[in-house]
Design a protein around this motif. Structure first.
Motif, mmCIF file in Angstrom:
data_model
loop_
_atom_site.group_PDB
_atom_site.id
_atom_site.type_symbol
_atom_site.label_atom_id
_atom_site.label_comp_id
_atom_site.label_asym_id
_atom_site.label_seq_id
_atom_site.Cartn_x
_atom_site.Cartn_y
_atom_site.Cartn_z
ATOM 1 N N ALA A 14 1.157 -1.025 -0.074
ATOM 2 C CA ALA A 14 -0.422 0.789 0.459
ATOM 3 C C ALA A 14 0.904 1.389 -0.202
ATOM 4 O O ALA A 14 0.665 2.047 -0.331
ATOM 5 N N GLU A 15 2.164 1.352 1.067
ATOM 6 C CA GLU A 15 2.983 2.454 0.981
ATOM 7 C C GLU A 15 3.872 2.202 -0.338
ATOM 8 O O GLU A 15 3.847 3.613 -0.465
ATOM 9 N N ALA A 16 3.750 1.388 -1.028
ATOM 10 C CA ALA A 16 4.482 1.497 -2.775
ATOM 11 C C ALA A 16 3.718 2.245 -3.262
ATOM 12 O O ALA A 16 3.673 3.043 -4.386
ATOM 13 N N LEU A 17 2.325 1.847 -3.682
ATOM 14 C CA LEU A 17 1.220 1.681 -4.514
ATOM 15 C C LEU A 17 1.239 3.503 -3.953
ATOM 16 O O LEU A 17 1.063 4.635 -4.799
ATOM 17 N N ARG A 18 1.082 4.375 -2.776
ATOM 18 C CA ARG A 18 1.273 5.486 -2.391
ATOM 19 C C ARG A 18 2.194 5.917 -3.193
ATOM 20 O O ARG A 18 2.377 7.591 -3.365
ATOM 21 N N GLN A 19 2.947 5.826 -2.951
ATOM 22 C CA GLN A 19 4.374 6.533 -3.736
ATOM 23 C C GLN A 19 4.601 6.662 -5.519
ATOM 24 O O GLN A 19 5.257 7.790 -5.715
#
Length: 96
Positions: A14-19
């Motif tokens: 999820a964090e990788a997608l947000r970034q």
């Protein structure tokens, strides 16, 4: 249009997608739509183009370079003999 939901996404994903979304100047929703569109259309997200859907909705994205190339083709010579926008704004501001 149907809504989709993905449960139990690992925090790191999820964090990788947000970034990734932030890096592409998109919302998380927009980034996920680009990824899904690329998967369905068999392209890469950067190569997807804006296409009109029958319902009037618009799907996809263009890069800045694509938009610039289209505008250059549509308007090959610059407009001359008219005041610049900045001059109009300054005149309006100074008239107050």
């Amino acid at each position: 249009m149907p809504n989709l939901s993905i449960k139990d996404v690992p925090d790191a994903w999820a964090e990788a997608l947000r970034q990734r979304a932030a890096g592409n100047h998109r919302s998380l929703q927009g980034e996920l739509m680009a990824i899904l569109e690329a998967a369905v259309m068999g392209t890469t997200p950067a190569a997807t183009l804006r296409t009109a859907m029958p319902t009037g909705h618009v799907q996809g994205w263009k890069t800045v370079a694509q938009i610039g190339a289209e505008l250059d083709a549509k308007y090959p010579t610059p407009v001359t003999g008219v005041p610049l926008g900045v001059d109009i704004i300054r005149a309006e501001r100074d008239a107050r």
